[in-house]
Design a protein around this motif. Structure first.
Motif, mmCIF file in Angstrom:
data_model
loop_
_atom_site.group_PDB
_atom_site.id
_atom_site.type_symbol
_atom_site.label_atom_id
_atom_site.label_comp_id
_atom_site.label_asym_id
_atom_site.label_seq_id
_atom_site.Cartn_x
_atom_site.Cartn_y
_atom_site.Cartn_z
ATOM 1 N N PHE A 168 121.397 34.434 22.868
ATOM 2 C CA PHE A 168 122.415 35.219 22.162
ATOM 3 C C PHE A 168 122.326 36.701 22.503
ATOM 4 C CE2 PHE A 168 123.897 37.280 18.104
ATOM 5 C CZ PHE A 168 125.234 36.911 18.208
ATOM 6 N N LEU A 169 121.103 37.244 22.526
ATOM 7 C CA LEU A 169 120.928 38.678 22.729
ATOM 8 C C LEU A 169 121.079 39.113 24.184
ATOM 9 C CD1 LEU A 169 117.976 39.399 20.256
ATOM 10 C CD2 LEU A 169 120.429 39.740 19.895
ATOM 11 N N SER A 170 121.382 38.182 25.081
ATOM 12 C CA SER A 170 121.652 38.551 26.478
ATOM 13 C C SER A 170 123.011 38.015 26.928
ATOM 14 C CB SER A 170 120.544 38.025 27.402
ATOM 15 O OG SER A 170 120.432 36.620 27.320
ATOM 16 N N THR A 171 123.903 37.779 25.962
ATOM 17 C CA THR A 171 125.227 37.252 26.265
ATOM 18 C C THR A 171 126.291 38.297 25.976
ATOM 19 O OG1 THR A 171 124.551 34.996 25.700
ATOM 20 C CG2 THR A 171 126.903 35.441 25.742
ATOM 21 N N VAL A 172 127.108 38.603 26.973
ATOM 22 C CA VAL A 172 128.233 39.512 26.767
ATOM 23 C C VAL A 172 129.331 38.760 26.025
ATOM 24 C CG1 VAL A 172 130.018 40.885 27.897
ATOM 25 C CG2 VAL A 172 127.671 40.919 28.774
ATOM 26 N N ILE A 173 129.874 39.397 24.992
ATOM 27 C CA ILE A 173 130.881 38.756 24.150
ATOM 28 C C ILE A 173 132.127 39.639 24.103
ATOM 29 C CG2 ILE A 173 131.421 37.969 21.803
ATOM 30 C CD1 ILE A 173 128.468 37.415 21.399
ATOM 31 N N ASP A 174 133.290 39.007 24.230
ATOM 32 C CA ASP A 174 134.560 39.698 24.023
ATOM 33 C C ASP A 174 135.009 39.405 22.597
ATOM 34 O OD1 ASP A 174 134.919 40.870 26.592
ATOM 35 O OD2 ASP A 174 135.481 38.915 27.386
ATOM 36 N N ILE A 175 134.967 40.426 21.750
ATOM 37 C CA ILE A 175 135.383 40.264 20.361
ATOM 38 C C ILE A 175 136.808 40.786 20.200
ATOM 39 C CG2 ILE A 175 134.961 40.938 17.969
ATOM 40 C CD1 ILE A 175 132.045 41.071 18.514
ATOM 41 N N ARG B 296 126.074 29.372 15.269
ATOM 42 C CA ARG B 296 125.924 28.390 16.349
ATOM 43 C C ARG B 296 125.504 29.067 17.648
ATOM 44 N NH1 ARG B 296 130.824 26.761 16.812
ATOM 45 N NH2 ARG B 296 131.324 27.756 18.796
ATOM 46 N N LYS B 297 126.118 30.208 17.964
ATOM 47 C CA LYS B 297 125.786 30.890 19.218
ATOM 48 C C LYS B 297 124.342 31.408 19.198
ATOM 49 C CE LYS B 297 130.535 32.085 20.380
ATOM 50 N NZ LYS B 297 130.622 30.979 21.338
ATOM 51 N N ILE B 298 123.869 31.847 18.038
ATOM 52 C CA ILE B 298 122.485 32.293 17.925
ATOM 53 C C ILE B 298 121.529 31.149 18.222
ATOM 54 C CG2 ILE B 298 120.721 33.012 16.241
ATOM 55 C CD1 ILE B 298 122.906 34.796 14.980
ATOM 56 N N HIS B 299 121.814 29.975 17.659
ATOM 57 C CA HIS B 299 120.889 28.858 17.809
ATOM 58 C C HIS B 299 121.070 28.091 19.114
ATOM 59 C CE1 HIS B 299 118.726 28.930 13.958
ATOM 60 N NE2 HIS B 299 119.792 29.589 13.556
ATOM 61 N N GLU B 300 122.098 28.415 19.877
ATOM 62 C CA GLU B 300 122.235 27.837 21.225
ATOM 63 C C GLU B 300 121.279 28.504 22.196
ATOM 64 O OE1 GLU B 300 126.350 28.356 22.142
ATOM 65 O OE2 GLU B 300 126.973 26.475 21.212
#
Length: 208
Positions: free
Chosen positions: A60-67, A53-57
């Motif tokens: 994605f490749l410029s979003t910082v993510i806390d995993i 979902r996040k890829i198709h929103e």
């Protein structure tokens, strides 16, 4: 506007390989890896639904993510992802660790505002977008969602260059050797046709 970080939950992968990956996907998970910052790679699995979902929103490749992995948070940015070419399902995701002083090269989408305040567009001019994204170097903890280009006051024949864009703090285009064009305001086809006919008539008159 600064892009907000998002969160994903993940688990450590004990097994790697194609068989293990297929098993993960049957469980609604996708294999991934976290690497960088001179630390050992960490093999993880994340929710297939959330990642897809996040890829198709978009962005994605410029979003910082806390995993969050087993209670510990890792700040990362997606570096790459792989889709199965025939069925388009997500196969794998690579995440790059983001340190406090990390700078990244990302493609930022261009957002055009105030079209209604452009005399050229009001006359029927056409916004001709040369670059839908601009590659920039930016602090990892300060990534904008987009670059904003203001069309207020623009007229037919105007070109909008990177120098006309107010860049957020710390954002530097990777192209530095020229003032590159992002968009132009092109004449409407009817006006171009009329100008072409006038030019032809003028040439004919000059020949007579």
């Amino acid at each position: 506007m600064i892009s907000m970080s998002v969160e994903l939950k993940a688990s450590v992968r004990d097994r790697v390989g194609k068989g293990a990956a297929r098993e993960l996907r049957r469980e609604g998970l996708v294999p991934a890896v976290i690497y960088g910052e001179k630390k050992p790679p960490l093999a993880i699995s994340v929710s297939y639904k959330d990642a897809f979902r996040k890829i198709h929103e978009g962005g994605f490749l410029s979003t910082v993510i806390d995993i969050e992995v087993d209670g510990k948070k890792h700040r990362v940015i997606p570096k790459d992802y792989h889709l199965e070419p025939v069925r388009d399902f997500l196969v794998h995701v690579d995440f790059l660790r983001v340190g406090k002083n990390t700078s990244l090269t990302v493609d930022l989408p261009v957002l055009f505002i105030n079209e209604e305040k452009s005399p050229g567009i009001k006359k029927g001019g056409v916004l001709n977008v040369v670059r839908h994204t601009v590659e920039v170097t930016v602090p990892a903890d300060n990534i904008p969602e987009n670059l904003v280009v203001d069309l207020a006051g623009t007229d037919v024949g105007d070109s909008l260059h990177i120098s006309a864009v107010t860049l957020p703090e710390g954002v530097v285009p990777t192209i530095t050797d020229r003032d590159f064009t992002i968009a132009t305001i092109a004449a409407p086809s009817a006006l171009r046709s009329a100008e072409g006919e006038e030019a032809e008539e003028g040439a004919e008159e000059a020949e007579e």
